[in-house]
Scaffold this active site. Structure first.
Site, PDB file in Angstrom:
ATOM      1  N   LYS A 107       0.819  -1.224   0.000  1.00  0.00           N
ATOM      2  CA  LYS A 107       0.000   0.000   0.000  1.00  0.00           C
ATOM      3  C   LYS A 107       0.850   1.272   0.000  1.00  0.00           C
ATOM      4  CE  LYS A 107      -4.190  -2.130   1.574  1.00  0.00           C
ATOM      5  NZ  LYS A 107      -3.766  -3.522   1.879  1.00  0.00           N
TER       6      LYS A 107
HETATM    7  C1  LIG Z   1      -4.422  -4.623   1.373  1.00  0.00           C
HETATM    8  C2  LIG Z   1      -3.638  -5.875   1.208  1.00  0.00           C
HETATM    9  C3  LIG Z   1      -4.022  -6.870   0.283  1.00  0.00           C
HETATM   10  C4  LIG Z   1      -5.296  -6.773  -0.524  1.00  0.00           C
HETATM   11  O1  LIG Z   1      -5.236  -5.775  -1.531  1.00  0.00           O
HETATM   12  P1  LIG Z   1      -6.564  -5.285  -2.272  1.00  0.00           P
HETATM   13  O2  LIG Z   1      -6.119  -4.139  -3.123  1.00  0.00           O
HETATM   14  O3  LIG Z   1      -7.504  -4.851  -1.178  1.00  0.00           O
HETATM   15  O4  LIG Z   1      -7.102  -6.420  -3.064  1.00  0.00           O
HETATM   16  C5  LIG Z   1      -3.190  -7.975   0.127  1.00  0.00           C
HETATM   17  N1  LIG Z   1      -2.065  -8.124   0.868  1.00  0.00           N
HETATM   18  C6  LIG Z   1      -1.662  -7.189   1.757  1.00  0.00           C
HETATM   19  C7  LIG Z   1      -0.436  -7.422   2.556  1.00  0.00           C
HETATM   20  C8  LIG Z   1      -2.422  -6.032   1.962  1.00  0.00           C
HETATM   21  O5  LIG Z   1      -2.021  -5.115   2.860  1.00  0.00           O
END
Ligand SMILES: *Cc1c(COP(=O)(O)O)cnc(C)c1O
Length: 468
Positions: free
Chosen positions: A112
């Protein structure tokens, strides 16, 4: 470039207004009015570009008429200058048929950061341009809050408040949020679960007087700028796999809210010649059920070893559904109405065939997740975090003979040591994470009650109103 709502009831907007709006005013999600297509010749020219250069090529298609190139460039270099790897998202080769794209080299060790480091710079830029204070407000189950705080800490013109469920995020996630001591950051630790936090946020955004008085802004993954920032690394991954020309390249993505994988769908629509997009989930498998049967129906919530994928409603799914209907807002709106009234969406016939052409999906069970971590540690000496392990298991299920698979590593294993310790693997924490344990925490514990949160927010915002 203009942006419109999937539901069709918002006047077309520019890029900056789209970013500020977040959720569309008609309840839909914002999408570009047309998707630019990159020619095969141009794509070949991009092979030698750095991550930042590639970012600028892709974003220019979407922001050209609003953000001067030099400004965009400065934001891109500042955002990705904070990453621990010079490549930003390095590609690791594990075998001739498997590559891993490491998306965890940002400040909070999860993917993120890639979008939220840039979003922080962009909000700061908008605040300067419009001479307004921006108040970011959001709820988190862990990774998003930490990344959003790191994206804006210490930035003038921005204040951020993040609600997290008290004692219900991983230890490292809690420390990443609460050890930040910048005065523009407020952590509210809420008695209750993530849904309780989310409910308070929804109520506050629905209070239009409060929302407009303080210029409240969201950071959820439904914001189009997050989607766009993530398309960059799909291009980067494709271009940095040896011998990718002429081969079928599949991408496996640990998925929750369908944000990351939708970025891949967008990249494909922009002309990136990918093979299968593989949706990896855990036991919360709404997306697997949808791809296999055409029924999209939230089920019962299960806690797993990959908590960032523990979701029942994939909030970006609406964007895909919009394209599946042939960009038909009327049809899309009736699907969303059915989800409200009947609790499910059902598609069949050629639409279902299209879904199965676009995606493959696997809901990985808890035990299989742990087994996969153990197997890759033994065979390759490569430690997977539990989210990435689900991605690898799905890659194994769907990558065909002679094809190349790229699995996205969405988090560093140190972030989810609770699961890894279960199979007796001892890992050494990176220095930045180890250091967190000795740092003082800053957070205010509150009840899950709108008025209690409003009191804290008013004290945090002070009398400054919204002008810088
Ligand atoms: C947020 C997250 C996901 C999922 O991503 P999306 O965009 O919500 O599908 C997968 N793995 C990790 C470590 C995350 O922080």
């Amino acid at each position: 470039m203009k942006y419109i709502s999937t539901r069709g009831n918002v006047e077309a907007k520019g890029f900056i207004d789209t970013v500020l709006m977040g959720l569309a005013d008609d309840g839909g999600l914002m999408v570009p009015s047309e998707i630019p297509v990159v020619s095969a010749a141009e794509l070949e020219e991009w092979r030698t570009l750095s991550y930042q250069e590639l970012f600028l090529k892709i974003f220019s298609y979407y922001t050209n008429d609003e953000i001067p190139y030099e400004d965009l460039k400065e934001m891109a270099y500042t955002s990705y200058g904070n990453f621990r790897a010079p490549e930003v998202t390095p590609v690791r080769k594990l075998s001739d048929s498997l590559y891993v794209l490491e998306l965890f080299h940002g400040p909070t060790f999860a993917f993120k950061d890639v979008a939220l480091q840039f979003m922080g710079e962009l909000y700061s830029y908008i605040s300067r341009k419009q001479n307004k204070i921006i108040h970011i407000l959001g709820a988190t189950s862990g990774d998003t809050g930490a990344a959003a705080i790191q994206g804006v800490r210490g930035k003038e013109g921005i204040k951020i408040c993040i609600l997290h469920p008290h004692g219900k995020v991983s230890r490292v996630q809690e420390l990443q949020m609460t050890t930040v001591d910048d005065s523009n950051v407020l952590n509210l630790s809420v008695h209750g679960n993530f849904d309780d936090c989310q409910k308070v946020i929804k109520d506050l955004f629905a209070d239009l007087d409060f929302k407009s008085k303080y210029h409240l802004r969201a950071i959820n993954s439904i914001n189009f700028v997050r989607i766009l920032a993530q398309t960059v690394y799909y291009f980067y991954a494709y271009l940095h796999v040896e011998g990718s020309a002429g081969k079928k390249i599949n991408i496996s993505v640990p998925s929750g809210n369908f944000g990351n994988i939708f970025s891949g769908y967008l990249a494909k629509k922009m002309g990136l010649p990918l093979g299968k997009l593989i949706i990896a989930t855990n036991e919360n498998n709404i997306l697997e059920r949808f791809v296999n049967t055409g029924e999209y129906k939230p089920g019962d919530f299960t806690s797993t070893y990959s908590p960032s994928m523990d979701i029942q409603v994939a909030s970006n799914f609406e964007r895909y559904l919009y394209y599946l209907t042939g960009e038909d807002s009327g049809k899309l709106s009736s699907y969303m109405a059915a989800l409200q009234s009947e609790g499910k969406i059902t598609i069949d016939g050629t639409d279902l065939e299209q879904v199965q052409t676009d995606f493959a999906a696997l809901g990985v069970k808890n035990q299989q997740c742990l087994d996969t971590i153990g197997k890759y540690q033994n065979e390759f000496g490569y430690l997977l975090d539990p989210h990435t392990a689900c991605g690898i298991a799905a890659y194994e299920a769907f990558n065909g003979e002679g094809e190349i698979g790229i699995t996205f590593a969405t988090a560093h294993p140190a972030k989810f040591d609770e699961a890894i310790a279960l199979i007796d693997i001892k890992q050494e924490f990176p220095a930045q994470i180890a250091a967190l344990f000795a740092m003082p925490q800053h957070q205010t514990v509150v009840e899950h009650d709108k008025e209690a949160v409003v009191r804290e927010l008013k004290a945090f915002y002070g009398n400054e109103g919204s002008v810088r």
